[in-house]
Design a protein around this motif. Sequence first.
Motif, PDB file in Angstrom:
ATOM      1  N   SER A  67       0.842  -1.187   0.000  1.00 39.89           N
ATOM      2  CA  SER A  67       0.000   0.000   0.000  1.00 39.89           C
ATOM      3  C   SER A  67       0.880   1.240   0.000  1.00 39.89           C
ATOM      4  CB  SER A  67      -0.901  -0.002   1.231  1.00 39.89           C
ATOM      5  OG  SER A  67      -1.632   1.185   1.303  1.00 39.89           O
ATOM      6  N   THR A  68       0.825   2.000  -1.083  1.00 43.02           N
ATOM      7  CA  THR A  68       1.581   3.248  -1.144  1.00 43.02           C
ATOM      8  C   THR A  68       0.586   4.401  -1.067  1.00 43.02           C
ATOM      9  OG1 THR A  68       1.473   3.260  -3.547  1.00 43.02           O
ATOM     10  CG2 THR A  68       3.411   2.252  -2.552  1.00 43.02           C
ATOM     11  N   PRO A  69       0.735   5.243  -0.057  1.00 45.99           N
ATOM     12  CA  PRO A  69      -0.209   6.364   0.053  1.00 45.99           C
ATOM     13  C   PRO A  69       0.019   7.366  -1.080  1.00 45.99           C
ATOM     14  CG  PRO A  69       1.524   6.542   1.689  1.00 45.99           C
ATOM     15  CD  PRO A  69       1.717   5.223   1.006  1.00 45.99           C
ATOM     16  N   THR A  70      -1.067   7.729  -1.751  1.00 45.96           N
ATOM     17  CA  THR A  70      -0.964   8.687  -2.848  1.00 45.96           C
ATOM     18  C   THR A  70      -1.433  10.048  -2.360  1.00 45.96           C
ATOM     19  OG1 THR A  70      -3.180   8.120  -3.613  1.00 45.96           O
ATOM     20  CG2 THR A  70      -1.335   6.941  -4.616  1.00 45.96           C
ATOM     21  N   ARG A  71      -0.731  11.070  -2.814  1.00 42.20           N
ATOM     22  CA  ARG A  71      -1.092  12.430  -2.439  1.00 42.20           C
ATOM     23  C   ARG A  71      -2.234  12.895  -3.326  1.00 42.20           C
ATOM     24  NH1 ARG A  71       3.477  17.008  -2.106  1.00 42.20           N
ATOM     25  NH2 ARG A  71       2.600  17.936  -3.953  1.00 42.20           N
ATOM     26  N   GLY A  72      -3.229  13.523  -2.724  1.00 45.74           N
ATOM     27  CA  GLY A  72      -4.386  13.980  -3.477  1.00 45.74           C
ATOM     28  C   GLY A  72      -4.043  15.124  -4.406  1.00 45.74           C
ATOM     29  N   GLU A  73      -4.897  15.354  -5.372  1.00 45.19           N
ATOM     30  CA  GLU A  73      -4.700  16.452  -6.309  1.00 45.19           C
ATOM     31  C   GLU A  73      -4.861  17.778  -5.591  1.00 45.19           C
ATOM     32  OE1 GLU A  73      -3.976  16.719  -9.709  1.00 45.19           O
ATOM     33  OE2 GLU A  73      -3.325  14.656  -9.384  1.00 45.19           O
ATOM     34  N   ARG A  74      -3.966  18.715  -5.886  1.00 45.92           N
ATOM     35  CA  ARG A  74      -4.035  20.050  -5.296  1.00 45.92           C
ATOM     36  C   ARG A  74      -4.857  20.959  -6.204  1.00 45.92           C
ATOM     37  NH1 ARG A  74      -0.329  20.130  -0.891  1.00 45.92           N
ATOM     38  NH2 ARG A  74      -0.027  17.921  -0.540  1.00 45.92           N
ATOM     39  N   LYS A  75      -5.680  21.808  -5.606  1.00 45.13           N
ATOM     40  CA  LYS A  75      -6.483  22.735  -6.395  1.00 45.13           C
ATOM     41  C   LYS A  75      -5.581  23.807  -6.997  1.00 45.13           C
ATOM     42  CE  LYS A  75     -10.506  22.131  -3.478  1.00 45.13           C
ATOM     43  NZ  LYS A  75     -11.315  22.745  -2.417  1.00 45.13           N
ATOM     44  N   ILE A  76      -5.860  24.173  -8.216  1.00 42.21           N
ATOM     45  CA  ILE A  76      -5.123  25.218  -8.932  1.00 42.21           C
ATOM     46  C   ILE A  76      -6.130  26.304  -9.309  1.00 42.21           C
ATOM     47  CG2 ILE A  76      -3.714  25.766 -10.949  1.00 42.21           C
ATOM     48  CD1 ILE A  76      -2.293  23.878  -9.138  1.00 42.21           C
ATOM     49  N   ARG A  77      -5.790  27.555  -9.035  1.00 45.99           N
ATOM     50  CA  ARG A  77      -6.659  28.682  -9.387  1.00 45.99           C
ATOM     51  C   ARG A  77      -5.833  29.743 -10.107  1.00 45.99           C
ATOM     52  NH1 ARG A  77      -9.758  25.357  -8.280  1.00 45.99           N
ATOM     53  NH2 ARG A  77     -11.307  25.275  -6.624  1.00 45.99           N
ATOM     54  N   GLN A  78      -6.519  30.598 -10.836  1.00 44.49           N
ATOM     55  CA  GLN A  78      -5.873  31.685 -11.554  1.00 44.49           C
ATOM     56  C   GLN A  78      -6.599  32.968 -11.204  1.00 44.49           C
ATOM     57  OE1 GLN A  78      -5.122  30.764 -15.652  1.00 44.49           O
ATOM     58  NE2 GLN A  78      -5.445  32.872 -16.272  1.00 44.49           N
ATOM     59  N   GLY A  79      -5.839  34.026 -10.922  1.00 43.95           N
ATOM     60  CA  GLY A  79      -6.476  35.271 -10.541  1.00 43.95           C
ATOM     61  C   GLY A  79      -5.541  36.456 -10.672  1.00 43.95           C
ATOM     62  N   VAL A  80      -6.033  37.611 -10.219  1.00 46.47           N
ATOM     63  CA  VAL A  80      -5.298  38.862 -10.313  1.00 46.47           C
ATOM     64  C   VAL A  80      -4.914  39.312  -8.916  1.00 46.47           C
ATOM     65  CG1 VAL A  80      -5.425  41.255 -11.071  1.00 46.47           C
ATOM     66  CG2 VAL A  80      -6.555  39.487 -12.393  1.00 46.47           C
ATOM     67  N   VAL A  81      -3.671  39.760  -8.761  1.00 44.58           N
ATOM     68  CA  VAL A  81      -3.183  40.240  -7.466  1.00 44.58           C
ATOM     69  C   VAL A  81      -3.798  41.610  -7.195  1.00 44.58           C
ATOM     70  CG1 VAL A  81      -1.151  40.905  -6.154  1.00 44.58           C
ATOM     71  CG2 VAL A  81      -1.048  38.945  -7.689  1.00 44.58           C
ATOM     72  N   VAL A  82      -4.452  41.747  -6.031  1.00 47.94           N
ATOM     73  CA  VAL A  82      -5.076  43.016  -5.665  1.00 47.94           C
ATOM     74  C   VAL A  82      -4.338  43.706  -4.531  1.00 47.94           C
ATOM     75  CG1 VAL A  82      -7.354  42.438  -6.537  1.00 47.94           C
ATOM     76  CG2 VAL A  82      -6.753  41.842  -4.189  1.00 47.94           C
ATOM     77  N   SER A  83      -3.457  42.994  -3.826  1.00 51.02           N
ATOM     78  CA  SER A  83      -2.679  43.610  -2.751  1.00 51.02           C
ATOM     79  C   SER A  83      -1.366  42.862  -2.578  1.00 51.02           C
ATOM     80  CB  SER A  83      -3.461  43.582  -1.438  1.00 51.02           C
ATOM     81  OG  SER A  83      -2.656  44.043  -0.376  1.00 51.02           O
ATOM     82  N   ASP A  84      -0.276  43.638  -2.392  1.00 52.60           N
ATOM     83  CA  ASP A  84       1.035  43.038  -2.130  1.00 52.60           C
ATOM     84  C   ASP A  84       1.730  43.749  -0.975  1.00 52.60           C
ATOM     85  OD1 ASP A  84       1.608  45.424  -3.322  1.00 52.60           O
ATOM     86  OD2 ASP A  84       3.094  44.629  -4.709  1.00 52.60           O
ATOM     87  N   LYS A  85       0.964  44.350  -0.074  1.00 55.80           N
ATOM     88  CA  LYS A  85       1.521  45.164   0.998  1.00 55.80           C
ATOM     89  C   LYS A  85       2.126  44.332   2.135  1.00 55.80           C
ATOM     90  CE  LYS A  85      -1.317  49.198   0.169  1.00 55.80           C
ATOM     91  NZ  LYS A  85      -0.223  49.869  -0.525  1.00 55.80           N
TER      92      LYS A  85
END
Length: 92
Positions: free
Chosen positions: A7-25
């Motif tokens: 039994s080899t534990p498999t890592r689940g799929e990670r969610k991927i999103r795309q967006g626009v940066v609104v703050s970098d402070k």
Amino acid sequence: MSSTETSTPTRGERKIRQGVVVSDKMDKTVVVLVERRTTHPLYRKTVTRSEKLHAHDETNDVNVGDRVRIAETRPLSKNKRWRVVEVIERAK
């Protein structure tokens, strides 16, 4: 399970999103606005839903207006659950 099966534990799929940066402070953190279009369940009209996600930016090279791709990760702080994978398009 027999002794021959491993039994080899498999890592689940990670969610991927795309967006626009609104703050970098913040230091090593950016706020990304992610929009998605969905159909209203009763009126069948297409509506835009949005959410602001805090993402980890290790190098502090992402600026406001940049379009970025973010991936789900382990909790990094109280609100940070995402990390910046790549910058798709720089702000003009």
